[in-house]
Design an enzyme around this catalytic site. Structure first.
Site, PDB file in Angstrom:
ATOM      1  N   GLY A 148      43.420 -21.427  96.452  1.00 26.39           N
ATOM      2  CA  GLY A 148      42.615 -22.117  97.441  1.00 26.39           C
ATOM      3  C   GLY A 148      41.886 -23.300  96.809  1.00 26.39           C
ATOM      4  N   GLY A 200      34.145 -22.476  93.356  1.00 22.49           N
ATOM      5  CA  GLY A 200      33.082 -21.857  94.145  1.00 22.49           C
ATOM      6  C   GLY A 200      32.935 -20.371  93.879  1.00 22.49           C
ATOM      7  CE  LYS A 257      37.319 -23.948 102.250  1.00 17.59           C
ATOM      8  NZ  LYS A 257      35.966 -23.497 101.896  1.00 17.59           N
ATOM      9  CG  ASP A 274      35.368 -24.388  96.386  1.00 16.12           C
ATOM     10  OD1 ASP A 274      35.210 -23.420  97.151  1.00 16.12           O
ATOM     11  OD2 ASP A 274      35.482 -24.265  95.151  1.00 16.12           O
ATOM     12  CB  THR A 326      42.280 -19.345 101.483  1.00 12.49           C
ATOM     13  OG1 THR A 326      41.160 -19.874 102.195  1.00 12.49           O
ATOM     14  CG2 THR A 326      43.541 -19.698 102.253  1.00 12.49           C
ATOM     15  CD  GLU A 361      40.140 -20.609  90.780  1.00 12.53           C
ATOM     16  OE1 GLU A 361      39.969 -19.816  91.723  1.00 12.53           O
ATOM     17  OE2 GLU A 361      39.493 -21.667  90.657  1.00 12.53           O
TER      18      GLU A 361
END
Length: 239
Positions: free
Chosen positions: A87, A101, A126, A89, A34, A108
């Site tokens: 994004g 993931g 999600k 998970d 994403t 991040e």
């Protein structure tokens, strides 16, 4: 294209997040399928004259951004960012996340916490009531791996979480290595009733570098559904 198509939903969320980007912003660029769509859309805006300076959260994102001509920096050069778009998970109703993931959880989390605001983009698959359906990634150093794995299992059990803990492998069958050269344990707990308790327990293991529980980090989730885009905001009580 069908409105409920996963690819279209991801693109819808990414485009909505692009509305939050203003000229002159310093941005964190997330990783994953994403986030990739957000970077693509941002590249179009940059080509049209938008001025931004960005920190990628993975080498894959760095390569994508460079190919699109997006100006990049580092957190050493630009330690404070205005916005990170990434994004997830899993997302629960308190905007607690499971991430990692793709294996970029450490960078991040560092980039997200260096930002004034973290915005999560995702499709409605999600959303979960309770975190844990997606195996929780835990990044660990290679030294003493077996001992660290045993301790992770023991500490997780004390936090009320049990399930199969496996070492992540790459497509070639060799141990998966993060961009920092570490291993990842995927913890299939099924249900994490008290994420904060588990997070505290995992951080007590010396060999654990970071875990994929993002608690009190995300400020806004942009979730695309077949019925349209929903905005979910974190409330003070969820911190």
């Amino acid at each position: 294209m069908k409105l409920g198509d996963s690819s279209l939903l991801k693109e819808s969320a990414a485009l909505r997040a692009l509305d939050l980007v203003c000229d002159g912003m310093w941005l964190g660029l997330g990783s994953g399928s994403t986030a990739t769509r957000f970077v693509e859309a941002l590249g179009v805006k940059v080509a049209a004259g938008l001025r931004v300076l960005c920190v990628p959260t993975s080498e894959a994102t760095r390569a994508q951004a460079e190919a699109l001509g997006i100006p990049l920096t580092t957190l050493d050069e630009t330690p404070h960012l205005h916005l990170t778009v990434d994004g997830a998970d899993e997302i629960d109703d308190q905007l607690r996340l499971i991430k990692g993931g793709g294996g970029a959880l450490l960078r991040e989390k560092i980039v997200a916490t260096a930002s004034d605001q973290m915005v999560v983009i995702a499709d409605d698959s999600k959303l979960v009531k309770t975190l844990g359906r997606f195996p929780l990634p835990v990044e660990v150093v290679r030294f003493g791996f077996a001992a660290t794995r045993r301790m992770v299992e023991a500490m997780a059990a004390q936090a009320g979480c049990k399930g199969e803990i496996t070492q992540r492998l790459g497509k070639d069958g060799a141990p998966f290595l993060t961009d920092q050269g570490n291993y990842i344990l995927d913890c299939a707990f099924g249900s994490i009733q008290e994420p904060e308790v588990l997070a505290f327990a995992l951080k007590r293991v010396p060999g654990v570098v970071e875990h994929g529980l993002f608690l009190g980090v995300a400020d806004l989730a942009i979730v695309a559904t077949p019925d349209g885009v929903q905005l979910l905001q974190r409330t003070p009580s969820s911190e």
